[in-house]
Design a protein around this motif. Structure first.
Motif, PDB file in Angstrom:
ATOM      1  N   LYS A 253       5.769   3.197   1.541  1.00 33.97           N
ATOM      2  CA  LYS A 253       4.999   1.986   1.252  1.00 33.97           C
ATOM      3  C   LYS A 253       5.142   1.017   2.409  1.00 33.97           C
ATOM      4  O   LYS A 253       6.165   1.002   3.101  1.00 33.97           O
ATOM      5  N   THR A 254       4.104   0.200   2.575  1.00 38.25           N
ATOM      6  CA  THR A 254       4.153  -0.858   3.577  1.00 38.25           C
ATOM      7  C   THR A 254       3.228  -1.977   3.133  1.00 38.25           C
ATOM      8  O   THR A 254       2.497  -1.837   2.142  1.00 38.25           O
ATOM      9  N   ALA A 255       3.257  -3.091   3.855  1.00 36.75           N
ATOM     10  CA  ALA A 255       2.428  -4.242   3.485  1.00 36.75           C
ATOM     11  C   ALA A 255       0.950  -3.903   3.629  1.00 36.75           C
ATOM     12  O   ALA A 255       0.557  -3.113   4.489  1.00 36.75           O
TER      13      ALA A 255
ATOM     14  N   ARG B 229       2.199   5.807  -6.205  1.00 38.70           N
ATOM     15  CA  ARG B 229       2.602   6.961  -5.412  1.00 38.70           C
ATOM     16  C   ARG B 229       1.740   8.181  -5.740  1.00 38.70           C
ATOM     17  O   ARG B 229       1.265   8.891  -4.845  1.00 38.70           O
ATOM     18  N   ASN B 230       1.522   8.422  -7.033  1.00 39.57           N
ATOM     19  CA  ASN B 230       0.689   9.556  -7.432  1.00 39.57           C
ATOM     20  C   ASN B 230      -0.765   9.368  -7.023  1.00 39.57           C
ATOM     21  O   ASN B 230      -1.454  10.332  -6.669  1.00 39.57           O
ATOM     22  N   ASP B 231      -1.257   8.115  -7.096  1.00 40.71           N
ATOM     23  CA  ASP B 231      -2.628   7.845  -6.664  1.00 40.71           C
ATOM     24  C   ASP B 231      -2.790   8.136  -5.171  1.00 40.71           C
ATOM     25  O   ASP B 231      -3.814   8.692  -4.741  1.00 40.71           O
ATOM     26  N   ALA B 232      -1.808   7.733  -4.367  1.00 41.65           N
ATOM     27  CA  ALA B 232      -1.870   8.008  -2.930  1.00 41.65           C
ATOM     28  C   ALA B 232      -1.870   9.515  -2.681  1.00 41.65           C
ATOM     29  O   ALA B 232      -2.580  10.010  -1.788  1.00 41.65           O
TER      30      ALA B 232
ATOM     31  N   THR C 154       0.845  -1.192   0.000  1.00 46.33           N
ATOM     32  CA  THR C 154       0.000   0.000   0.000  1.00 46.33           C
ATOM     33  C   THR C 154       0.878   1.238   0.000  1.00 46.33           C
ATOM     34  O   THR C 154       1.763   1.379   0.856  1.00 46.33           O
ATOM     35  N   ALA C 155       0.647   2.118  -0.964  1.00 42.77           N
ATOM     36  CA  ALA C 155       1.352   3.392  -1.019  1.00 42.77           C
ATOM     37  C   ALA C 155       0.640   4.391  -0.113  1.00 42.77           C
ATOM     38  O   ALA C 155      -0.595   4.487  -0.135  1.00 42.77           O
TER      39      ALA C 155
END
Length: 344
Positions: free
Chosen positions: A30-32, A95-98, A14-15
């Motif tokens: 990011k992380t799981a 990244r951009n979506d987040a 998940t970003a």
């Protein structure tokens, strides 16, 4: 300063993007895709969040409940609106979506999605599994019918119970065809057995669900329709007005108004497709199979004479959506009036 976070969830990772109330990015990473991992990452940010947004998706209920349980103000947001916001991106990445989700959460440009209770999610899984087996059985039957036609063997109109016997009768004089068809029939029988098991579970769930028993008093509404509607609405209090339910299930017309143009289109077909289809089938059953008259049926039949059966069925489905919610909210059963319509 107030802080907001946007989560772009994928299957493995998940970003995350954290922004302040001025829109400046504070932290990214990011992380799981796991509630514990997300909670740990957000805790290490060292800020107090006002809102944390994640798009509705397969993992969303699990992550939402986990973040809420950890004390974070998570919000599940509607995907179509975010898709419109990110469509202009020249470069689309997680990244951009987040980042886009974080900014939408910050300015309030989002639509919150109701996350269903665990019971409704489990009952919806039961309904979807039942539907999947039913569709697989129909696919096998159509495949058998289609392949036998090439040899001049026509199954013809037949019931579900006598389908296998009819097929075996057609291929009994051709050992090679019999050997190839038998595995298909065995697979079909297995699907029938497991479908029956799930259907019994649906009937049991309907009997033990207080709201479903009330909804079953409406003509045209059977156990599958009642349970589908109950799991789709989940909590009736989340709809302040009963008439909002019809629009929620996509049973109200689209509208386009700009300048001198003002026109209504076909129904929006937004929201829960399974619930919309269930309401349509219930309305069709009420109009064509129910022999007892009610004001609702009289209205639907009169409309069908003027506008056609299909449009009348959609209109009755919309009224059913509103009526079922009102009955559920008020705790009342369907009330029959005269046995024959006033205009009969």
């Amino acid at each position: 300063m107030k802080f907001f976070a946007g989560l772009d969830v994928s299957l493995d990772e998940t970003a995350i993007c954290v922004v302040g109330d001025d829109g400046v990015i504070v932290r990214e990473g990011k992380t799981a895709s796991d509630p514990a991992a997300l909670a740990e990452w957000l805790s290490k940010s060292g800020v107090e969040f006002q809102r944390i947004g994640l798009e509705a998706g397969p993992l969303s209920p699990w992550l939402y409940e986990g973040l809420r349980a950890a004390g974070f103000p998570a919000i599940c947001i509607e995907t179509r609106r975010m898709k419109g916001a990110t469509a202009v991106m020249a470069v689309k990445t997680d990244r951009n979506d987040a980042r886009a989700i974080a900014q939408a959460i910050r300015v309030g440009w989002y639509t919150a999605v109701h996350v269903k209770t665990a019971e409704s999610q489990q009952l919806r899984l039961l309904l979807t599994n039942r539907k999947t087996l039913q569709a697989a059985q129909l696919t096998l039957e159509n495949e058998i019918r289609g392949t036998l036609k090439a040899f001049g063997l026509k199954v013809g109109p037949i019931t579900i119970a006598t389908f296998e016997g009819r097929v075996l009768e057609l291929v009994k004089d051709n050992p090679r065809l019999l050997a190839m068809v038998r595995p298909m029939l065995l697979a079909r029988e297995s699907l029938r057995t497991q479908f029956a098991a799930l259907h019994r579970m649906v009937l049991h769930a309907t009997r033990t669900h207080g709201a479903c028993q009330r909804l079953l008093t409406v003509p045209g509404v059977g156990p599958v329709v009642a349970l589908t509607y109950a799991t789709a609405v989940d909590i009736p209090e989340r709809f302040p007005r009963s008439r909002d339910v019809g629009a929620h299930f996509g049973l109200t017309p689209r509208k386009y108004a700009s300048g001198e143009i003002d026109r209504n289109g076909s129904i929006s077909k937004a929201g829960d497709q399974m619930a919309r289809q269930a309401l349509f089938h219930a309305a069709l059953s009420l109009l064509t199979r129910s022999h007892r008259w009610s004001p609702l049926k009289a209205w639907g039949v009169a409309l069908a004479k003027r506008r056609g059966l299909k449009r009348a069925t959609v209109a009755v489905a919309r009224k059913l959506a509103v009526l079922l919610h009102r009955m559920w909210s008020d705790g009342t059963d369907f009330k029959w009036t005269q046995e024959t319509p006033a205009s009969a």
